[in-house]
Design a protein around this motif. Structure first.
Motif, PDB file in Angstrom:
ATOM      1  N   ALA A  25       1.002  -1.257   0.170  1.00 43.87           N
ATOM      2  CA  ALA A  25       0.084   0.004  -0.200  1.00 43.87           C
ATOM      3  C   ALA A  25       0.716   1.034  -0.126  1.00 43.87           C
ATOM      4  O   ALA A  25       0.673   2.314  -0.826  1.00 43.87           O
ATOM      5  CB  ALA A  25      -0.991  -0.101   1.175  1.00 43.87           C
ATOM      6  N   THR A  26       1.784   1.264   0.776  1.00 42.71           N
ATOM      7  CA  THR A  26       2.902   2.488   0.674  1.00 42.71           C
ATOM      8  C   THR A  26       3.427   2.542  -0.559  1.00 42.71           C
ATOM      9  O   THR A  26       3.659   3.711  -1.045  1.00 42.71           O
ATOM     10  CB  THR A  26       3.977   2.172   1.965  1.00 42.71           C
ATOM     11  N   GLU A  27       3.761   1.401  -1.278  1.00 43.69           N
ATOM     12  CA  GLU A  27       4.429   1.609  -2.455  1.00 43.69           C
ATOM     13  C   GLU A  27       3.445   2.041  -3.462  1.00 43.69           C
ATOM     14  O   GLU A  27       3.959   2.707  -4.224  1.00 43.69           O
ATOM     15  CB  GLU A  27       4.974   0.233  -2.917  1.00 43.69           C
ATOM     16  N   ALA A  28       2.123   1.475  -3.377  1.00 39.02           N
ATOM     17  CA  ALA A  28       1.178   2.088  -4.330  1.00 39.02           C
ATOM     18  C   ALA A  28       1.036   3.560  -4.005  1.00 39.02           C
ATOM     19  O   ALA A  28       1.048   4.386  -5.084  1.00 39.02           O
ATOM     20  CB  ALA A  28       0.071   1.355  -4.005  1.00 39.02           C
ATOM     21  N   THR A  29       0.857   4.026  -2.804  1.00 37.64           N
ATOM     22  CA  THR A  29       0.651   5.251  -2.519  1.00 37.64           C
ATOM     23  C   THR A  29       1.824   6.364  -3.194  1.00 37.64           C
ATOM     24  O   THR A  29       1.547   7.203  -3.742  1.00 37.64           O
ATOM     25  CB  THR A  29       0.367   5.504  -0.832  1.00 37.64           C
TER      26      THR A  29
END
Length: 189
Positions: A25-29
């Motif tokens: 999720a952090t990478e996607a964000t």
């Protein structure tokens, strides 16, 4: 205890999944933010470049306008300074004719009185031209100057230094600091 181990293992698996999901999720964000920031950064860079180009254009236009204003002022000053140039150029042949008329030798009184009148008119004309800044160019005995003199003849005279004006055939005139007509002269070799 085996239940506890199973629960712990399940908890660890859940924690790992949560951490993996959180990392994803952090990478996607970050990717989404990066995708959003990248076009904004590019747009910002483009706007900065356009602003810089417009500022340079403005400065060039300002410099051009200042140069135009300066040239206009100098042209106006020159026009004012030399406003009489055309008139002076037209009057000089008449002044030459007055000088030739004054060189005539006369014997009778009537001709002498006419010459006196011609001389008075000549002096008034010369005074009016002097008030406008017209001066005769001194030539005889001076070193030849191609800006002030026009050599029409060369002579050999031991009384004069080489390259010296011996005789003035036609007066030269200048208006303030500008040569209106160079003097026609004879120059010693």
């Amino acid at each position: 205890m085996s239940n506890e181990k199973q629960v712990e293992e399940q908890n660890e698996e859940v924690v790992e999944e949560v951490q993996t999901d959180a990392a994803e999720a952090t990478e996607a964000t970050e990717a989404e933010v990066s995708e959003e920031v990248n076009p904004l950064q590019q747009e910002n860079d483009q706007l900065k470049q356009q602003l810089e180009e417009e500022e340079n254009r403005y400065l060039r236009l300002q410099a051009d306008f200042d140069n135009f204003r300066r040239r206009s002022r100098l042209d106006a000053e020159a026009a004012q300074k030399y406003r009489a140039q055309s008139l002076v150029s037209d009057i000089l042949p008449a002044l030459d004719n007055f000088e030739r008329a004054l060189q005539v030798n006369t014997a009778d009184e009537q001709t002498k009185s006419v010459l006196q009148g011609v001389e008075m008119v000549y002096r008034q004309l010369v005074e009016a031209l002097q008030k406008e800044g017209v001066e005769a160019i001194e030539s005889v005995g001076k070193t030849f100057d191609p800006y002030e003199h026009q050599a029409v003849m060369q002579v050999e005279d031991d009384e004069y230094e080489p390259n010296t004006v011996v005789e003035e055939l036609q007066k030269g005139y200048k208006l303030k600091d500008k040569i209106i007509r160079p003097a026609m002269v004879k120059v010693n070799q």
